[in-house]
Design a protein around this motif. Structure first.
Motif, PDB file in Angstrom:
ATOM      1  N   VAL A 188       0.861  -1.174   0.000  1.00  0.00           N
ATOM      2  CA  VAL A 188       0.000   0.000   0.000  1.00  0.00           C
ATOM      3  C   VAL A 188       0.899   1.225   0.000  1.00  0.00           C
ATOM      4  O   VAL A 188       1.927   1.239   0.670  1.00  0.00           O
ATOM      5  N   CYS A 189       0.537   2.244  -0.775  1.00  0.00           N
ATOM      6  CA  CYS A 189       1.316   3.478  -0.735  1.00  0.00           C
ATOM      7  C   CYS A 189       1.110   4.151   0.621  1.00  0.00           C
ATOM      8  O   CYS A 189      -0.022   4.372   1.048  1.00  0.00           O
ATOM      9  N   ALA A 190       2.212   4.508   1.268  1.00  0.00           N
ATOM     10  CA  ALA A 190       2.127   5.126   2.595  1.00  0.00           C
ATOM     11  C   ALA A 190       1.707   6.583   2.514  1.00  0.00           C
ATOM     12  O   ALA A 190       1.467   7.228   3.524  1.00  0.00           O
ATOM     13  N   ASN A 191       1.594   7.093   1.290  1.00  0.00           N
ATOM     14  CA  ASN A 191       1.177   8.486   1.143  1.00  0.00           C
ATOM     15  C   ASN A 191      -0.298   8.617   0.772  1.00  0.00           C
ATOM     16  O   ASN A 191      -1.038   9.350   1.405  1.00  0.00           O
ATOM     17  N   CYS A 192      -0.731   7.872  -0.270  1.00  0.00           N
ATOM     18  CA  CYS A 192      -2.106   8.072  -0.762  1.00  0.00           C
ATOM     19  C   CYS A 192      -2.996   6.853  -0.560  1.00  0.00           C
ATOM     20  O   CYS A 192      -4.198   6.912  -0.806  1.00  0.00           O
ATOM     21  N   GLY A 193      -2.417   5.730  -0.144  1.00  0.00           N
ATOM     22  CA  GLY A 193      -3.255   4.554   0.104  1.00  0.00           C
ATOM     23  C   GLY A 193      -3.473   3.684  -1.125  1.00  0.00           C
ATOM     24  O   GLY A 193      -4.235   2.705  -1.060  1.00  0.00           O
ATOM     25  N   GLU A 194      -2.836   4.010  -2.229  1.00  0.00           N
ATOM     26  CA  GLU A 194      -2.958   3.186  -3.442  1.00  0.00           C
ATOM     27  C   GLU A 194      -2.618   1.727  -3.125  1.00  0.00           C
ATOM     28  O   GLU A 194      -1.633   1.447  -2.445  1.00  0.00           O
ATOM     29  N   GLU A 195      -3.474   0.796  -3.631  1.00  0.00           N
ATOM     30  CA  GLU A 195      -3.256  -0.621  -3.342  1.00  0.00           C
ATOM     31  C   GLU A 195      -3.018  -1.459  -4.588  1.00  0.00           C
ATOM     32  O   GLU A 195      -2.678  -2.634  -4.497  1.00  0.00           O
ATOM     33  N   ALA A 215       7.877   3.256  -4.324  1.00  0.00           N
ATOM     34  CA  ALA A 215       7.329   4.398  -5.052  1.00  0.00           C
ATOM     35  C   ALA A 215       5.905   4.130  -5.507  1.00  0.00           C
ATOM     36  O   ALA A 215       5.518   2.987  -5.730  1.00  0.00           O
ATOM     37  N   CYS A 216       5.153   5.206  -5.651  1.00  0.00           N
ATOM     38  CA  CYS A 216       3.754   5.092  -6.068  1.00  0.00           C
ATOM     39  C   CYS A 216       3.548   5.944  -7.309  1.00  0.00           C
ATOM     40  O   CYS A 216       3.877   7.134  -7.315  1.00  0.00           O
ATOM     41  N   ASP A 217       3.007   5.341  -8.380  1.00  0.00           N
ATOM     42  CA  ASP A 217       2.801   6.092  -9.610  1.00  0.00           C
ATOM     43  C   ASP A 217       1.475   6.839  -9.619  1.00  0.00           C
ATOM     44  O   ASP A 217       1.200   7.588 -10.554  1.00  0.00           O
ATOM     45  N   THR A 218       0.671   6.645  -8.609  1.00  0.00           N
ATOM     46  CA  THR A 218      -0.577   7.392  -8.533  1.00  0.00           C
ATOM     47  C   THR A 218      -0.323   8.789  -7.962  1.00  0.00           C
ATOM     48  O   THR A 218      -0.710   9.791  -8.544  1.00  0.00           O
ATOM     49  N   CYS A 219       0.379   8.863  -6.838  1.00  0.00           N
ATOM     50  CA  CYS A 219       0.636  10.178  -6.222  1.00  0.00           C
ATOM     51  C   CYS A 219       2.067  10.644  -6.455  1.00  0.00           C
ATOM     52  O   CYS A 219       2.422  11.754  -6.064  1.00  0.00           O
ATOM     53  N   LYS A 220       2.882   9.798  -7.073  1.00  0.00           N
ATOM     54  CA  LYS A 220       4.271  10.150  -7.385  1.00  0.00           C
ATOM     55  C   LYS A 220       5.114  10.423  -6.139  1.00  0.00           C
ATOM     56  O   LYS A 220       6.057  11.223  -6.172  1.00  0.00           O
TER      57      LYS A 220
HETATM   58 ZN   LIG Z   1       0.577   7.088  -3.531  1.00  0.00          ZN
END
Ligand SMILES: [Zn+2]
Ligand SMILES: [Zn+2]
Length: 265
Positions: A188-195, A215-220
């Motif tokens: 899970v992204c620790a910033n935006c919760g993307e799963e 890294a998360c490509d949803t919130c960058k």
């Molecule tokens: Zn994210």
């Protein structure tokens, strides 16, 4: 010696050790080791006060916090990079009421660009945690992506083996404010919760086999993860700084760190 006093020794020992290794982060670690010693002194000054227990409301506690911070400011003035040394001189010369307002403002509205409030309030927040004093009037975002104790953002994540083998377990986040950690789901992204796994990337460099960029490509955004199952004596906050080259890599690839560390990376 309390458990948390041991906390500082552990960070300091690791920073001293890594600072002797030839690496691109040698200077950063030498500075961070000094900073940790200054923070440990602040912490010790709170702990050794027999006539004071924190209220958890920084507006009430700020005088004591300020009376303990001179050593840290002098340390940074002497050994810090020039920009921070200059800031230290400004804070040392400032009116105490002005400094108090800055600290309180940071407490309610933290920013990882503000070095001094963050450096000074980490030992304060850790002492609140250690003395089981609930932070008062600090209503931050809440939810699983911020520290359940103080509401701070995550500084670094780490993996460790836990007995039960619960699927959601074994990943923890370390709070950038109180330095305590909390359990967090693994993918899970620790910033935006993307799963969605396709949106989450994990990057390694052979140089730091036990460290990864999450890294998360949803919130960058990204955070570094320290894998204690691969290097059990790593200390997440310190090894995170040791792996500074990975931050440069992440930035070059368009990712923003969830929370900059105390050396500004
Ligand atoms: Zn994210
Ligand atoms: Zn916290």
């Amino acid at each position: 010696m309390s458990k948390m006093a041991g906390f500082w020794d552990k960070q300091i020992d690791r920073a001293d050790q890594l600072a002797t290794e030839p690496s691109g982060a040698k200077e950063l670690l030498t500075f961070y080791a000094r900073l940790l010693r200054a923070q440990a002194q602040i912490y010790e000054s709170f702990r050794s006060r027999n006539d004071w227990v924190p209220s958890g409301d920084l507006a009430n506690d700020v005088t004591v916090v300020q009376s303990s911070m001179t050593g840290l400011l002098e340390c940074v003035e002497r050994y810090g990079p020039e920009s921070l040394a200059e800031e230290a001189r400004v804070v040392l010369a400032a009116e105490p009421t002005v400094v108090a307002l800055e600290l309180i403002e940071y407490w309610h509205n933290p920013s990882d660009m503000q070095f001094f409030p963050k450096a000074v309030l980490q030992p304060y927040a850790l002492w609140l945690a250690e003395s089981r004093t609930t932070p008062a009037r600090r209503e931050l975002a809440g939810g699983e992506r911020t520290c359940p104790f103080c509401g701070g953002k995550p500084q670094v994540s780490f993996l460790q083996s836990k007995e039960s083998g619960a699927e959601s377990g074994n990943r923890d986040l370390v709070c950038a404010t109180c330095l305590c950690s909390w359990e967090f789901r693994r993918v899970v992204c620790a910033n935006c919760g993307e799963e969605r796994p396709a949106k989450l990337g994990y990057f390694h460099s052979p140089e730091f086999a036990y460290v990864r960029i999450e890294a998360c490509d949803t919130c960058k955004h990204y955070i570094k993860g320290i894998d204690l199952t691969r290097l059990g004596h790593a200390v997440p906050l310190v090894d995170e700084i040791y792996a500074a080259p990975l931050d440069l890599w992440a930035r070059e690839h368009g990712y923003t760190k969830i929370e900059l560390n105390l050396v500004g990376l």
